[in-house]
Design an enzyme around this catalytic site. Structure first.
Site, PDB file in Angstrom:
ATOM      1  N   GLU A   1       1.504   0.162  -4.939  1.00 34.08           N
ATOM      2  CA  GLU A   1       1.030   1.442  -5.458  1.00 34.08           C
ATOM      3  C   GLU A   1       2.220   2.395  -5.626  1.00 34.08           C
ATOM      4  OE1 GLU A   1      -3.410   2.089  -3.754  1.00 34.08           O
ATOM      5  OE2 GLU A   1      -1.821   2.259  -2.272  1.00 34.08           O
TER       6      GLU A   1
ATOM      7  N   ASP B   1       0.844  -1.192   0.000  1.00 25.74           N
ATOM      8  CA  ASP B   1       0.000   0.000   0.000  1.00 25.74           C
ATOM      9  C   ASP B   1       0.884   1.248   0.000  1.00 25.74           C
ATOM     10  OD1 ASP B   1      -2.667   1.303   0.464  1.00 25.74           O
ATOM     11  OD2 ASP B   1      -1.663   1.946   2.300  1.00 25.74           O
TER      12      ASP B   1
END
Length: 456
Positions: A438, A410
């Site tokens: 990400e 993340d």
């Protein structure tokens, strides 16, 4: 407009050098400022070695006339600034670089509890603590044991016996502030993350695992979902819905014969399932069946989330349930990717890191604020040596204990590139692993652009 002259940030860069940033509201205040280090009611004037203008701040490099001893570093140190116009500002000194000095010495140390038939050993990295106690919880009794200090920067204690299922915490005195904390390297936790629990791996049911990731990650077909979302529909006949066990139930269909659950994943041709975070998180009450969250608010990175266990109050349940879930997925030729959140903690104050190594785990701006590139109030300083070690050791734990096949990071843009490359190198020593994330941040960060793990 700045109303008052103010010290914004003070931090040690080595055992006698301090970096300090100051914001002035009067040009006269900049003339001949005096910086004083206050330690145990004794004041020492610091020499100004250099000063640089940075935006609306002045950054000073200060030197103490002596090296700080370990005994002195364990005390609270305040920096006092006095100007020619008699204005004054004080700030507590951060010691992050000093903690890195010790972190370099413990890179090969295993901080997970060592559980044997004859004794159980505990370690805690907290180099600047005055003392640490190991606290055991029995049915009607609490026992505290003073831990010994290793000069490499950690506290240790070995206790007679196989302490499988023993509940414990650490009590830590840092700069005179006493904090009680769970073990950052916990194997399991009690309900709602209140205490750590000793687990002896040999007591767990073993399973043979022959699953392998494809050589080319582009051959993966990923299905992203959430434990509770995937298993909570009241129209579907899941037993113990919203749990790890329900996630891999087979032989369930709707009234029209359509497959659901694991059988549906197989029918779709998914090679891997990517599940939203199951590292222990804060935002739900473990035994409240209606509580719901995606899980992007981590507390302890080495323990499965308790709210998805068939029995959240049983420290073994969450471990056995996840191991059984992965085993069943693998038997059905489906790998497991964990969504992991190493860019921030649920909160900074009271976190597993700030309880033992205050300030160290987080990035700070020159204005003395927590950098907030996560948009969640803080961001983890993945480039610091012990935090990098913690990330790698906890990821390795998920591979060794739970046989997971990959990780999705993340806000990977908040993780420094050096750490990401080392993660790739180290984890592939365990097994051929899938890594992705990400390539962006959730806000402004002090991490330089060229150090961010972004696209390309």
């Amino acid at each position: 407009m700045v109303i008052n002259m103010k010290l914004m940030l003070c931090e040690l860069t080595d055992f006698k050098t301090i970096r300090a940033t100051v914001q002035y509201d009067d040009e006269n205040d900049k003339n001949n400022p005096v910086f004083v280090a206050r330690l145990e009611k004794k004041d020492t004037v610091c020499e100004i070695i250099n000063q640089t203008l940075k935006d609306d701040l002045i950054e000073y490099t200060l030197a103490l006339p002596f090296d700080l001893s370990l005994q002195a570093l364990r005390q609270k140190i305040d920096i006092l600034l006095i100007t020619a116009t008699k204005k004054a500002s004080s700030l507590r000194l951060k010691k992050t670089a000093i903690i890195d000095h010790f972190a370099e010495k413990v890179q090969e140390i295993d901080f997970f509890p060592k559980v044997g038939k004859k004794q159980t050993c505990f370690k805690l990295f907290s180099p600047l603590a005055k003392w640490v106690k190991l606290k055991f919880f029995h049915e009607s009794e609490i026992q505290e044991i003073k831990m010994d200090y290793d000069e490499r920067g950690f506290w240790y204690s070995c206790v007679e016996g196989d302490l499988h299922l023993q509940e414990y915490t650490f009590v830590v005195n840092v700069e005179g502030k006493i904090r009680e904390t769970i073990d950052p390297f916990s194997y399991s936790l009690t309900l709602n993350s209140e205490r750590s629990v000793v687990i002896r791996k040999q007591r767990l049911k073993s399973f043979k695992d022959d699953f392998k990731n494809p050589e080319n990650p582009c051959d993966c077909v990923l299905y992203e979902t959430h434990i509770r979302d995937f298993t909570s529909d009241p129209a579907v006949g899941f037993e113990q819905r919203a749990t790890y066990q329900a996630f891999v139930r087979q032989g369930i269909t709707l009234n029209d014969g359509l497959t659901v659950g694991l059988d549906h994943l197989k029918e779709l041709g998914a090679t891997h399932v990517h599940i939203l975070p199951i590292q222990d998180f804060k935002s739900v009450i473990d035994d409240h069946p209606a509580d719901y969250n995606w899980g992007y608010d981590p507390i302890c990175y080495t323990v499965p989330e308790g709210s998805y266990a068939t029995n959240p109050a049983d420290p073994l349940s969450r471990i056995n349930d996840v191991r059984e879930m992965v085993n069943t997925l693998h038997k059905n030729s489906i790998g497991l990717i964990l969504d992991v959140v190493y860019n921030h903690t649920y909160k900074a104050e009271g976190s597993i890191f700030n309880n033992i190594i205050p300030d160290y785990a987080y990035r700070w701006s020159d204005y003395g604020d927590l950098s907030n590139g996560s948009g969640c109030g803080n961001e983890i300083a993945t480039e610091r040596l012990f935090i990098r070690k913690y990330i790698i050791d906890s990821l390795r734990h998920w591979i060794k204990w739970y046989h997971v096949d990959g990780f999705r990071f993340d806000l990977m843009g908040l993780m420094d590139t050096d750490t990401m490359f080392i993660i790739e190198e180290e984890l592939n020593k365990e097994k051929h692993i899938i890594l992705y994330g990400e390539p962006w941040t959730g806000g402004l960060s002090v991490l330089p652009d060229d150090k961010r793990s972004t696209k390309g």
